[in-house]
Design a protein around this motif. Sequence first.
Motif, mmCIF file in Angstrom:
data_model
loop_
_atom_site.group_PDB
_atom_site.id
_atom_site.type_symbol
_atom_site.label_atom_id
_atom_site.label_comp_id
_atom_site.label_asym_id
_atom_site.label_seq_id
_atom_site.Cartn_x
_atom_site.Cartn_y
_atom_site.Cartn_z
ATOM 1 N N MET A 1 0.744 -1.284 -0.037
ATOM 2 C CA MET A 1 0.227 -0.053 0.137
ATOM 3 C C MET A 1 0.900 1.204 -0.110
ATOM 4 S SD MET A 1 -2.950 -1.000 2.747
ATOM 5 C CE MET A 1 -3.590 0.691 2.760
ATOM 6 N N ASN A 2 0.341 2.396 -0.710
ATOM 7 C CA ASN A 2 1.138 3.524 -0.551
ATOM 8 C C ASN A 2 0.222 4.493 0.264
ATOM 9 O OD1 ASN A 2 2.786 3.225 -2.740
ATOM 10 N ND2 ASN A 2 1.181 3.587 -4.501
ATOM 11 N N LEU A 3 1.009 4.860 1.364
ATOM 12 C CA LEU A 3 0.284 5.615 2.690
ATOM 13 C C LEU A 3 1.168 6.967 2.757
ATOM 14 C CD1 LEU A 3 0.539 2.648 5.227
ATOM 15 C CD2 LEU A 3 -1.340 3.314 3.591
ATOM 16 N N VAL A 4 0.156 7.807 3.149
ATOM 17 C CA VAL A 4 0.711 9.187 3.681
ATOM 18 C C VAL A 4 0.579 9.508 5.088
ATOM 19 C CG1 VAL A 4 0.192 11.527 3.568
ATOM 20 C CG2 VAL A 4 0.276 10.381 1.424
ATOM 21 N N VAL A 5 1.743 9.924 5.586
ATOM 22 C CA VAL A 5 1.627 10.351 7.249
ATOM 23 C C VAL A 5 1.830 11.769 7.305
ATOM 24 C CG1 VAL A 5 2.724 9.791 9.385
ATOM 25 C CG2 VAL A 5 2.685 7.987 8.048
ATOM 26 N N ALA A 6 0.719 12.341 7.766
ATOM 27 C CA ALA A 6 0.947 13.806 7.708
ATOM 28 C C ALA A 6 1.072 14.008 9.261
ATOM 29 C CB ALA A 6 -0.479 14.495 7.416
ATOM 30 N N GLY A 7 2.279 14.766 9.316
ATOM 31 C CA GLY A 7 3.034 15.276 10.795
ATOM 32 C C GLY A 7 4.110 14.333 10.866
ATOM 33 N N ARG A 25 4.680 1.639 1.064
ATOM 34 C CA ARG A 25 5.540 2.765 0.843
ATOM 35 C C ARG A 25 4.897 3.805 1.302
ATOM 36 N NH1 ARG A 25 5.795 6.840 -2.243
ATOM 37 N NH2 ARG A 25 7.759 7.559 -3.318
ATOM 38 N N VAL A 26 5.937 4.459 2.258
ATOM 39 C CA VAL A 26 5.265 5.560 3.188
ATOM 40 C C VAL A 26 5.782 7.096 2.560
ATOM 41 C CG1 VAL A 26 5.264 6.504 5.562
ATOM 42 C CG2 VAL A 26 5.233 3.934 5.017
ATOM 43 N N VAL A 27 5.159 8.008 2.485
ATOM 44 C CA VAL A 27 5.522 9.242 2.242
ATOM 45 C C VAL A 27 5.101 10.119 3.713
ATOM 46 C CG1 VAL A 27 5.102 11.346 0.998
ATOM 47 C CG2 VAL A 27 5.026 9.332 -0.147
ATOM 48 N N GLY A 221 10.594 4.341 1.146
ATOM 49 C CA GLY A 221 9.795 5.609 1.532
ATOM 50 C C GLY A 221 10.342 7.086 1.341
ATOM 51 N N GLU A 222 9.684 8.046 1.618
ATOM 52 C CA GLU A 222 10.118 9.242 1.083
ATOM 53 C C GLU A 222 9.637 10.145 2.284
ATOM 54 O OE1 GLU A 222 8.810 12.600 -2.098
ATOM 55 O OE2 GLU A 222 7.970 10.667 -2.336
ATOM 56 N N VAL A 223 10.596 11.442 2.725
ATOM 57 C CA VAL A 223 10.238 12.484 3.503
ATOM 58 C C VAL A 223 10.354 13.650 2.857
ATOM 59 C CG1 VAL A 223 11.105 13.673 5.719
ATOM 60 C CG2 VAL A 223 11.417 11.247 5.578
ATOM 61 N N ARG A 224 8.879 14.386 3.249
ATOM 62 C CA ARG A 224 8.869 15.759 2.590
ATOM 63 C C ARG A 224 8.586 16.705 3.421
ATOM 64 N NH1 ARG A 224 4.709 14.964 -2.770
ATOM 65 N NH2 ARG A 224 5.042 17.232 -2.563
ATOM 66 N N GLU A 248 -0.680 20.901 -4.460
ATOM 67 C CA GLU A 248 -0.479 19.389 -5.017
ATOM 68 C C GLU A 248 -1.243 18.519 -4.397
ATOM 69 O OE1 GLU A 248 3.390 16.357 -5.143
ATOM 70 O OE2 GLU A 248 3.621 18.362 -4.401
ATOM 71 N N GLU A 249 -1.902 17.545 -4.940
ATOM 72 C CA GLU A 249 -2.455 16.451 -4.549
ATOM 73 C C GLU A 249 -1.633 15.060 -4.361
ATOM 74 O OE1 GLU A 249 -6.264 15.872 -6.161
ATOM 75 O OE2 GLU A 249 -7.085 17.572 -5.313
ATOM 76 N N VAL A 250 -1.230 14.586 -3.181
ATOM 77 C CA VAL A 250 -0.747 13.406 -2.995
ATOM 78 C C VAL A 250 -1.554 12.133 -2.808
ATOM 79 C CG1 VAL A 250 1.148 12.319 -1.864
ATOM 80 C CG2 VAL A 250 1.272 14.590 -1.957
ATOM 81 N N ALA A 251 -1.747 11.591 -3.809
ATOM 82 C CA ALA A 251 -2.674 10.121 -3.815
ATOM 83 C C ALA A 251 -2.160 8.972 -2.659
ATOM 84 C CB ALA A 251 -3.088 9.757 -4.938
ATOM 85 N N ALA A 252 -3.279 8.098 -2.166
ATOM 86 C CA ALA A 252 -2.594 7.266 -1.269
ATOM 87 C C ALA A 252 -3.764 6.279 -1.097
ATOM 88 C CB ALA A 252 -2.093 7.856 0.169
ATOM 89 N N ASP A 253 -3.394 4.967 -0.592
ATOM 90 C CA ASP A 253 -4.348 4.076 -0.258
ATOM 91 C C ASP A 253 -4.805 4.240 1.136
ATOM 92 O OD1 ASP A 253 -4.172 2.677 -2.769
ATOM 93 O OD2 ASP A 253 -1.966 2.117 -1.908
ATOM 94 N N GLY A 254 -4.014 5.277 2.017
ATOM 95 C CA GLY A 254 -4.630 5.366 3.392
ATOM 96 C C GLY A 254 -3.668 6.560 3.912
ATOM 97 N N VAL A 255 -4.161 7.173 4.984
ATOM 98 C CA VAL A 255 -3.507 8.309 5.375
ATOM 99 C C VAL A 255 -3.497 8.386 7.016
ATOM 100 C CG1 VAL A 255 -3.861 10.788 5.747
ATOM 101 C CG2 VAL A 255 -4.204 9.710 3.860
ATOM 102 N N VAL A 256 -2.594 8.672 7.543
ATOM 103 C CA VAL A 256 -2.205 8.811 8.981
ATOM 104 C C VAL A 256 -2.356 10.332 9.315
ATOM 105 C CG1 VAL A 256 -0.976 8.252 11.118
ATOM 106 C CG2 VAL A 256 -1.137 6.313 9.181
#
Length: 420
Positions: A1-7, A25-27, A221-224, A248-256
């Motif tokens: 899964m491609n996931l975004v962690v905000a924070g 895979r985490v952004v 993964g990636e850090v922004r 910009e929109e960052v698509a993901a299969d799930g978000v934290v």
Amino acid sequence: MNLVVAGGGLAGCAAAVRLADAGHRVVLVERHPLLGGKAGTFLWNGVRFDTGQHVATKACTALRGFLEKISAADAIRWQSRLRIPFAAPGGKRAVLTRWPLPAPFHLLPALMGFDLLTPEERRKLKRVLDAAKAGAPETLTFREWLRAQNQGEAAVRRLWEPLVLAVCNAGAGEISARAGAWVIRTGMLESASALDLGIPSRTLNAMTDLPVRAFLAAHGGEVRTGEGVEALLLKDGRAAGVRMRSGEEVAADGVVLALDWAAVDALLPGRLPAARLKPGAILSAVLRLDREILPEGETFVGLVDQPAQWAFAKGHGFLSLVFSGANTLASRPTPEILGLAESSLRACLPRMAGARILDAVVLREKRATFLASPGAEALRPSAGALGVEGLALAGAWTATGWPATMEGAVRSGNAVTLSA
């Protein structure tokens, strides 16, 4: 899964590391230039200082595991045995230490010899330890509960309040009896080494930023950093990514969402009971003195009956003073805060008598923690409490079972699970 962690505070870093380690895979997105969040660092007088002194204990098993996972276990220097020195007005001193005995007997000799209390006050301390084993109600304040345990004002002010201020960032009259009894039970009764202190040996950003970046890069993964989240993207009722403030929109299969509870409420207004949590402020005054003033051999000391509760030596004449439970001080002018810092030192440390303050700065973190007041525990959500598929929460303010500490933040990140 491609996931975004905000924070990118400790909660977000822990969640990102856990999910990446599980094969996702985490952004990881953080609005500040460096990871660490409230456990961060700033540059002053050519020296890097932490934004407030952070301290852990050996009860912080999740934090220790997280640091080992990212190859940063040496970032905290641990006491081999608990030793907390206190300095009171007039130069009077006391030390709280543990004896080589099993819990809960390891602290009894030290409590019975705690010279800042009278013999009669010391004899009454065991009643608190015995009562804390059974827990305490959420409906009372810790101060009310302590009075029910026959604790006088001196015992509350000189022993129990410094303990809960350090852990919960609020005084005995503000936190719930449940929270205060939890501190005693977890820190003083369950394990002989639980209260042994750990003080960062690196700056807080160095403890998290580079190690987490390296771990995520090694796991695809990636850090922004330097990019904030403006909106949560939903598709068919499921979290599908985030929109950055740049558009910009960052698509993901799930978000934290590993953000402050107010920031989560802004993204999903009306869904979060925790929006009613009250914040707790911490102030720090960093002073540059013309000499070292702590007692010989001490790197920190508790200041008794003073506005500033702790002083930490930073080397080369630098000293960091901590004002916990500082909501009433948070908006006061800088000269007033510095005056309180200086008076705290002069009252308790004889070596301050001839010292001069060469420079000083005040740091204000008005939303450092949530206030563990009566009723607050019911407002803390679990990781999946919002009921949005593909969305999880993390943060020391969530239902971790711990107060708002580094350990609580890491535990919240470790609790995150997302499935396709």
